[in-house]
Design a protein around this motif. Structure first.
Motif, short mmCIF file in Angstrom:
data_model
loop_
_atom_site.label_atom_id
_atom_site.label_comp_id
_atom_site.label_asym_id
_atom_site.label_seq_id
_atom_site.Cartn_x
_atom_site.Cartn_y
_atom_site.Cartn_z
N SER A 9 14.16 92.32 29.53
CA SER A 9 13.31 91.28 30.12
C SER A 9 12.89 91.70 31.52
CB SER A 9 14.09 89.96 30.19
OG SER A 9 13.38 88.96 30.87
N ALA A 10 11.96 90.94 32.10
CA ALA A 10 11.56 91.20 33.48
C ALA A 10 12.72 90.93 34.43
CB ALA A 10 10.36 90.34 33.86
N CYS A 11 13.58 89.98 34.03
CA CYS A 11 14.71 89.64 34.91
C CYS A 11 15.80 88.97 34.10
CB CYS A 11 14.25 88.72 36.03
SG CYS A 11 15.50 88.44 37.32
N ILE A 12 17.04 89.26 34.45
CA ILE A 12 18.18 88.58 33.86
C ILE A 12 18.93 87.88 34.99
CG2 ILE A 12 19.62 90.66 33.99
CD1 ILE A 12 20.97 89.72 31.41
N VAL A 13 19.30 86.62 34.75
CA VAL A 13 19.89 85.77 35.80
C VAL A 13 21.35 85.50 35.48
CG1 VAL A 13 19.72 83.59 37.05
CG2 VAL A 13 17.64 84.69 36.17
N VAL A 14 22.24 85.86 36.40
CA VAL A 14 23.67 85.63 36.20
C VAL A 14 24.27 85.06 37.48
CG1 VAL A 14 23.92 87.45 34.46
CG2 VAL A 14 24.27 87.99 36.88
N GLY A 15 25.43 84.43 37.34
CA GLY A 15 26.05 83.75 38.47
C GLY A 15 27.18 84.54 39.12
N VAL A 16 27.42 84.20 40.39
CA VAL A 16 28.55 84.75 41.14
C VAL A 16 29.21 83.60 41.88
CG1 VAL A 16 29.28 86.33 42.97
CG2 VAL A 16 27.37 86.97 41.47
#
Length: 501
Positions: free
Chosen positions: A15-22
């Motif tokens: 994908s153009a971007c993958i979003v994950v948490g910290v």
């Protein structure tokens, strides 16, 4: 904006971007750990260097992370894991969407919907992500000549769910979230329109546009001539000082058999409220275009309802009117005869919303409703009592009040119940008429509801005061679209749609 759900591992996402948490302090979520493993510790090394602490709302955009198929990875600070609540979750989603929209990522796969939010399931997290996304991207640019929109705006969001068996839950959440968000947008657009465009006739036009696109919806209008014939002298008095005709727009949604009694939503539609002869202060008077927030909300709910195609009969009433000072305007001291036959002594022409609503509430008796809920930016006292966070709910029918508060809790569109005891009725007694239109400063929100309650004896009724929640002031002033989420959830519950997956 396109939304979808999938269930997959982060290392396989292209994908153009993958979003994950910290989380704080620099602690990777399970999904982020997977990305860190395949990147050979690239992410954890950045965190050890102090690039991101994990505080709520912090963002770090990474390009070309080793061995990750997606072009970018957006690390999102989620605060302390045990403190992640509903409010913080929605704030994190909103900040994420704004960041993506500003960085040219036209699509993204988001794993934040896998975060643990106490007491909330996958349906809630996905639906709130959709609604928060649409809210974050909303702008009112209709009257700007230079719009300044992003060159590469976010166009597609994919929300990941933990297991494949939750895909249908996620799809339902997206469907409902989009319907509610559409209703919120309609409510915002109409409320944000200036009063030289948005008048009672404009409200009717919006209702007719809705009817044109949905077979289950029809619209009728009650103008001043018919109001006169019906004896709606209280409603008429408020609009007498305005050049714009008072119009009550009635939207019929027929989603069930005709034998099913309808739910009626009545929205206060003061498209501008100058206060009349009891003129408001000039400072901030421009915001009195939002005094039709109740009607905007009802129009928005009817749009959401049509999108969801619920098996209900619902009638939305937009009580359109404009309150202006004029040689023909009504005055303090006037005594008005309402459609119900009861008389009202006018002590303040700026307490006009209840004078419009009381006749509208009498008018809807003819529909033999299952329940009636009126929605109004009715009293400044409600802002003092509850601030900008919660709408006020008052009702003469406990089960209906509990339904509304439950819908508030489910949707995250906060509301709080205020009492409606008989003792408060004494404050609106008049020596010259059946009642006065104000009851003094103490308990002003409650006495306004007491006034309305005298016109609702023939059905189950609740009143919502949204004076504090319908719009925000200041530099970023604008309509909020509330209480569309809450009332949409109320209708989902009434239709028996199970959203507690």
């Amino acid at each position: 904006m396109e939304f979808s759900v999938k269930s997959g591992s982060p290392e396989k996402q292209r994908s153009a971007c993958i979003v994950v948490g910290v989380f704080e302090p620099r602690r990777l979520t399970a999904v982020a750990e997977q990305l860190d493993d395949i990147s050979g510790g690239y992410i954890s090394n950045l965190l050890r260097r102090g690039d991101l602490e994990g505080k709520a709302g912090q963002m770090l955009l990474l390009h070309h992370v080793p061995n990750v198929l997606s072009e970018r990875v957006l690390l999102v600070g989620c605060g302390k894991e045990r403190e992640l609540d509903e409010r913080q979750y929605k704030q994190i989603i909103s900040k994420t969407i704004k960041t993506l929209n500003e960085t040219g990522s036209m699509e993204a796969v988001c794993f934040l919907t896998e975060l643990h939010v106490k007491g909330r399931d996958t349906y809630w997290k996905v639906r709130q992500a959709v609604e928060s996304t649409q809210d974050s991207l909303y702008t009112f640019l209709k009257l700007k000549t230079k719009r300044g929109e992003p060159r590469r705006p976010l166009r597609k969001m994919v929300f990941n769910v933990p297991t494949r068996r939750e895909l249908s839950t996620g799809e339902q959440a997206i469907e409902h979230g989009l319907a509610v968000a559409h209703g919120v947008r309609v409510a915002k657009d109409v409320a944000n329109m200036p009063p030289n465009i948005c008048n009672p006739a404009y409200l009717l036009e919006q209702a007719k546009e809705l009817a044109e696109s949905h077979d289950r919806i029809t619209v009728e209008a009650v103008g001043e001539k018919q109001m006169e014939e019906l004896g709606m002298h209280s409603y008429l008095a408020v609009g007498r000082g305005s050049h714009n005709e008072s119009i009550m727009s009635i939207i019929h949604y027929r989603g069930a058999d005709s034998e099913q009694a309808p739910i009626v939503l009545v929205g206060k539609g003061l498209t501008f409220d100058s206060g009349g002869i009891s003129l408001k202060p000039g400072d901030g008077m421009d915001e009195m275009k939002y005094d039709m927030g109740g009607a905007a909300g009802v129009l928005g709910v009817m749009n959401s309802l049509a999108k969801m195609n619920l098996p209900l009969n619902v009638i939305g009433v937009l009580a359109g009117c404009e309150n202006m000072p004029d040689a023909n305007a009504y005055r303090p001291g006037d005594i008005l005869t309402t459609m119900s036959g009861q008389t009202v002594e006018v002590l303040n022409t700026d307490a006009e919303g209840r004078l419009v609503l009381c006749d509208a509430l009498t008018y809807v008796e003819r529909f033999e409703p299952e329940a009636v809920i009126d929605v109004a930016t009715l009293t400044g006292a409600c802002v003092i009592a509850l601030g900008k966070y919660a709408s006020g709910v008052m009702s003469t029918h406990n089960p209906l009040a509990h339904e509304l508060l439950n819908a508030s809790e489910q949707s995250g569109d906060k509301a709080w119940r205020l009492p409606l005891w008989d003792e408060y009725q004494e404050q609106i007694e008049s020596p010259f008429a059946d009642m006065a239109n104000i009851g003094g400063r103490p308990a002003g929100t409650i006495t306004a509801a007491c006034f309305l309650s005298r016109f609702t004896k023939k059905y189950n009724w609740a009143h919502m005061d949204i004076a504090g929640t319908a719009w925000v002031s200041g530099k970023n002033k604008g309509a909020t679209g509330r209480p569309v989420p809450m009332l949409s959830q109320f209708l989902l519950n009434r239709a028996g749609v199970n959203t507690d997956n």
